[in-house]
Write a protein that holds these residues in place. Sequence first.
Motif, PDB file in Angstrom:
ATOM      1  N   GLY A 192     -20.272   4.693   8.006  1.00 38.74           N
ATOM      2  CA  GLY A 192     -21.444   5.185   8.814  1.00 38.74           C
ATOM      3  C   GLY A 192     -20.823   5.833  10.212  1.00 38.74           C
ATOM      4  N   TRP A 193     -20.479   6.326  10.464  1.00 36.35           N
ATOM      5  CA  TRP A 193     -19.843   6.941  11.797  1.00 36.35           C
ATOM      6  C   TRP A 193     -19.453   8.031  11.680  1.00 36.35           C
ATOM      7  N   ALA A 194     -19.021   9.016  12.428  1.00 40.82           N
ATOM      8  CA  ALA A 194     -18.219  10.689  12.897  1.00 40.82           C
ATOM      9  C   ALA A 194     -18.130  10.192  14.297  1.00 40.82           C
ATOM     10  N   ILE A 195     -17.382   9.593  14.944  1.00 40.87           N
ATOM     11  CA  ILE A 195     -16.939   9.177  16.336  1.00 40.87           C
ATOM     12  C   ILE A 195     -18.045   8.478  16.781  1.00 40.87           C
ATOM     13  N   TYR A 196     -19.124   8.985  17.528  1.00 43.55           N
ATOM     14  CA  TYR A 196     -20.419   7.925  17.854  1.00 43.55           C
ATOM     15  C   TYR A 196     -21.990   8.527  17.310  1.00 43.55           C
ATOM     16  N   PHE A 219     -10.681  11.536   2.651  1.00 38.18           N
ATOM     17  CA  PHE A 219     -12.196  11.399   3.836  1.00 38.18           C
ATOM     18  C   PHE A 219     -13.542  10.348   4.296  1.00 38.18           C
ATOM     19  N   GLY A 220     -13.804  11.167   5.557  1.00 38.89           N
ATOM     20  CA  GLY A 220     -14.541  10.095   5.954  1.00 38.89           C
ATOM     21  C   GLY A 220     -15.859  10.755   5.629  1.00 38.89           C
ATOM     22  N   GLU A 221     -16.950  10.139   5.442  1.00 37.53           N
ATOM     23  CA  GLU A 221     -18.354  10.229   5.660  1.00 37.53           C
ATOM     24  C   GLU A 221     -18.821  11.254   6.559  1.00 37.53           C
ATOM     25  N   GLY A 222     -18.338  12.050   7.387  1.00 39.92           N
ATOM     26  CA  GLY A 222     -18.681  12.973   8.154  1.00 39.92           C
ATOM     27  C   GLY A 222     -17.822  14.416   8.009  1.00 39.92           C
ATOM     28  N   ALA A 223     -16.649  14.015   7.130  1.00 43.80           N
ATOM     29  CA  ALA A 223     -16.585  15.701   6.706  1.00 43.80           C
ATOM     30  C   ALA A 223     -17.550  15.964   5.718  1.00 43.80           C
ATOM     31  N   VAL A 224     -18.584  15.219   4.818  1.00 45.19           N
ATOM     32  CA  VAL A 224     -19.593  15.661   3.697  1.00 45.19           C
ATOM     33  C   VAL A 224     -20.190  16.532   4.704  1.00 45.19           C
ATOM     34  N   ASN A 225     -20.032  16.978   5.902  1.00 51.30           N
ATOM     35  CA  ASN A 225     -21.018  18.163   5.961  1.00 51.30           C
ATOM     36  C   ASN A 225     -19.658  19.258   6.503  1.00 51.30           C
ATOM     37  N   GLN A 226     -18.762  19.486   6.138  1.00 49.99           N
ATOM     38  CA  GLN A 226     -18.585  20.302   6.211  1.00 49.99           C
ATOM     39  C   GLN A 226     -17.501  21.175   5.104  1.00 49.99           C
ATOM     40  N   GLY A 227     -18.261  22.695   5.218  1.00 49.19           N
ATOM     41  CA  GLY A 227     -18.727  23.526   4.603  1.00 49.19           C
ATOM     42  C   GLY A 227     -16.867  23.589   3.364  1.00 49.19           C
ATOM     43  N   HIS A 238      -7.435  11.682   9.160  1.00 47.57           N
ATOM     44  CA  HIS A 238      -6.753  11.145  10.449  1.00 47.57           C
ATOM     45  C   HIS A 238      -6.398  10.041  10.508  1.00 47.57           C
ATOM     46  N   ARG A 239      -5.850   9.401   8.868  1.00 45.09           N
ATOM     47  CA  ARG A 239      -5.958   7.666   9.311  1.00 45.09           C
ATOM     48  C   ARG A 239      -5.077   7.736   8.243  1.00 45.09           C
ATOM     49  N   GLY A 240      -3.684   8.675   7.634  1.00 47.22           N
ATOM     50  CA  GLY A 240      -3.064   8.211   6.911  1.00 47.22           C
ATOM     51  C   GLY A 240      -2.101   6.931   7.212  1.00 47.22           C
ATOM     52  N   GLY A 260      -9.296  -1.885   8.264  1.00 42.91           N
ATOM     53  CA  GLY A 260     -10.717  -2.056   8.374  1.00 42.91           C
ATOM     54  C   GLY A 260     -10.761  -1.214   6.871  1.00 42.91           C
ATOM     55  N   GLU A 261      -9.999  -0.172   6.236  1.00 42.39           N
ATOM     56  CA  GLU A 261     -10.167   1.005   5.572  1.00 42.39           C
ATOM     57  C   GLU A 261      -8.897   0.592   3.778  1.00 42.39           C
ATOM     58  N   GLU A 262      -8.691  -0.737   4.951  1.00 40.05           N
ATOM     59  CA  GLU A 262      -6.552  -1.413   3.919  1.00 40.05           C
ATOM     60  C   GLU A 262      -7.466  -1.548   2.550  1.00 40.05           C
ATOM     61  N   GLY A 318      -5.338  17.026  10.487  1.00 39.47           N
ATOM     62  CA  GLY A 318      -6.265  16.305  11.090  1.00 39.47           C
ATOM     63  C   GLY A 318      -7.648  16.856  11.466  1.00 39.47           C
ATOM     64  N   ILE A 319      -7.858  17.825  10.625  1.00 41.61           N
ATOM     65  CA  ILE A 319      -9.264  19.130  10.230  1.00 41.61           C
ATOM     66  C   ILE A 319      -9.984  17.704   9.509  1.00 41.61           C
ATOM     67  N   VAL A 320     -11.412  18.159  10.430  1.00 38.92           N
ATOM     68  CA  VAL A 320     -11.830  16.908   9.701  1.00 38.92           C
ATOM     69  C   VAL A 320     -12.615  17.586   8.206  1.00 38.92           C
ATOM     70  N   GLY A 321     -12.657  16.769   6.896  1.00 36.86           N
ATOM     71  CA  GLY A 321     -12.669  17.804   5.540  1.00 36.86           C
ATOM     72  C   GLY A 321     -11.763  18.398   5.057  1.00 36.86           C
ATOM     73  N   GLY A 366     -12.799   0.881  16.465  1.00 39.45           N
ATOM     74  CA  GLY A 366     -13.320   1.672  16.325  1.00 39.45           C
ATOM     75  C   GLY A 366     -13.137   2.648  15.756  1.00 39.45           C
ATOM     76  N   HIS A 367     -13.616   4.229  16.387  1.00 40.69           N
ATOM     77  CA  HIS A 367     -12.757   5.410  16.451  1.00 40.69           C
ATOM     78  C   HIS A 367     -11.252   5.953  16.080  1.00 40.69           C
ATOM     79  N   LEU A 368     -10.761   5.272  17.421  1.00 39.89           N
ATOM     80  CA  LEU A 368      -9.513   5.930  17.851  1.00 39.89           C
ATOM     81  C   LEU A 368      -9.293   4.228  19.180  1.00 39.89           C
TER      82      LEU A 368
HETATM   83  C1  LIG Z   1     -13.419  20.136  11.674  1.00 38.11           C
HETATM   84  C2  LIG Z   1     -12.992  18.841  12.549  1.00 38.11           C
HETATM   85  N1  LIG Z   1     -14.150  18.905  13.624  1.00 38.11           N
HETATM   86  C3  LIG Z   1     -14.145  18.173  14.532  1.00 38.11           C
HETATM   87  C4  LIG Z   1     -13.416  18.026  14.386  1.00 38.11           C
HETATM   88  C5  LIG Z   1     -13.020  16.023  15.365  1.00 38.11           C
HETATM   89  N2  LIG Z   1     -13.296  15.512  15.029  1.00 38.11           N
HETATM   90  C6  LIG Z   1     -12.377  14.970  14.677  1.00 38.11           C
HETATM   91  S1  LIG Z   1     -12.220  12.953  14.125  1.00 38.11           S
HETATM   92  C7  LIG Z   1     -14.357  13.348  13.921  1.00 38.11           C
HETATM   93  C8  LIG Z   1     -15.270  12.432  12.566  1.00 38.11           C
HETATM   94  C9  LIG Z   1     -15.180  12.125  11.756  1.00 38.11           C
HETATM   95  O1  LIG Z   1     -15.144  11.067  10.706  1.00 38.11           O
HETATM   96  P1  LIG Z   1     -15.588  10.995   9.217  1.00 38.11           P
HETATM   97  O2  LIG Z   1     -14.985  12.045   9.003  1.00 38.11           O
HETATM   98  O3  LIG Z   1     -16.459   9.770   9.298  1.00 38.11           O
HETATM   99  O4  LIG Z   1     -14.068  10.161   9.069  1.00 38.11           O
HETATM  100  P2  LIG Z   1     -13.812   8.608  10.861  1.00 38.11           P
HETATM  101  O5  LIG Z   1     -13.369   8.844  11.460  1.00 38.11           O
HETATM  102  O6  LIG Z   1     -14.803   7.716  10.389  1.00 38.11           O
HETATM  103  O7  LIG Z   1     -12.585   7.678   9.401  1.00 38.11           O
HETATM  104  C10 LIG Z   1     -14.574  13.929  14.080  1.00 38.11           C
HETATM  105  C11 LIG Z   1     -15.949  14.767  14.574  1.00 38.11           C
HETATM  106  C12 LIG Z   1     -11.773  17.929  13.897  1.00 38.11           C
HETATM  107  N3  LIG Z   1     -10.908  16.523  13.686  1.00 38.11           N
HETATM  108  N4  LIG Z   1     -11.939  18.961  12.756  1.00 38.11           N
END
Ligand SMILES: Cc1ncc(C[n+]2csc(CCOP(=O)(O)OP(=O)(O)O)c2C)c(N)n1
Length: 338
Positions: free
Chosen positions: A171-175, A139-147, A62-64, A40-42, A110-113, A237-239
């Motif tokens: 639009g999703w960080a897991i659920y 990175f995913g949009e979920g990462a933009v809350n990471q300091g 984590h999607r390398g 879906g990201e290709e 695998g560390i988000v952000g 989905g997420h995984l």
């Molecule tokens: C610092 C950190 N917090 C939480 C997690 C658990 N975790 C793994 S993937 C993920 C969601 C990330 O969402 P997004 O950045 O939008 O990436 P997507 O999976 O949607 O590609 C979370 C919270 C983690 N791996 N690292």
Amino acid sequence: MLPDVWTLYRRMLFSRRFEEAVHRLWDAGLISAEMHLSMGEEGIVAGVLDHLQPGDALALDHRGTAPLLMHGIDPERLLRECLGQEDGLCNGWGGHMHLFSREHLAASSGIVGASGPAAVGFALAAQHLRPGHLAVAFFGEGAVNQGMLMESFNLAVAWKLPVVFVCKDNGWAIYTPRERAISTPLIDRAAGFGLHTTSVDGRDVTAVWEAARDAQTRAREGRGPSFLHARCVHLEGHLLGDPLVRAVRQPLREIAPVFGPMLRAVTRRQGAPVRQRLGPLREVGTRGNRLVSSQRASDDDPLVWTRKQLTGESDRLSTLEAEVTAQVNDIVARVQPE
Ligand SMILES: Cc1ncc(C[n+]2csc(CCOP(=O)(O)OP(=O)(O)O)c2C)c(N)n1
Ligand SMILES: [Mg+2]
């Protein structure tokens, strides 16, 4: 100038076939633990990576899989790594989330952000040691809350680093849906740091390619960092084995066994008021529906979008697809344990 869509489609399809093989190996129990795919990201990955040159660096999340394949990593070593084999890319120690290639200046985490600081480090090195080169962070949009990602945005602008931050927004960080966790439009937040920003539809590889070309030209010419926002959908989905996706795709099989206990939990006399207990259930249902409607149909698939542009030359297209499928099958046959 326009991209060579045939080449981009070949790369995207190779990645898709490769990950379909990973999916089968995971289903067969040959890959341990979680598995996050790039399906879906290709379109985003192909559009961005087409501009990279030897000496440019890549910091991944984590999607390398797709980025590494499109960056020229040996697919056989990558697959062996996913299988935990000693002759894998990282000797079987990294698994799919912690991949590294010194030769390609590519690293995932695998560390988000974490791709933010890694890319800033790569970009600082490029600024001093390899002028004209750059770093890309995915990175995913979920990462933009990471300091640490915010700190990376800040330093990249303050030091005018040659870096392109690519946010793959599904639009999703897991659920957790985007709007439950992110207060302002992402593009505004990035602009607030002084980053040059662009937003594109990640299904459209040509649009991504054009936006990435501009961002990378800026970086190479020493005009500073950019933020490229690209929407996408994760088709699996997420995984792999995502329980919510499974439940919505096969409701009878997945929900039936838990339906009785759920009903008992809701109708139990003791505990919180029933309405309160129903709330989370309703929330899961709503999210499941949203998740699946956002995944539904080929409309969201960047490969379908790109393929449509090539069907005019159907023989060439079938030959390309047969070649790619055969290449991946060969790799799988060489790598798969007896
Ligand atoms: C610092 C950190 N917090 C939480 C997690 C658990 N975790 C793994 S993937 C993920 C969601 C990330 O969402 P997004 O950045 O939008 O990436 P997507 O999976 O949607 O590609 C979370 C919270 C983690 N791996 N690292
Ligand atoms: Mg996401």
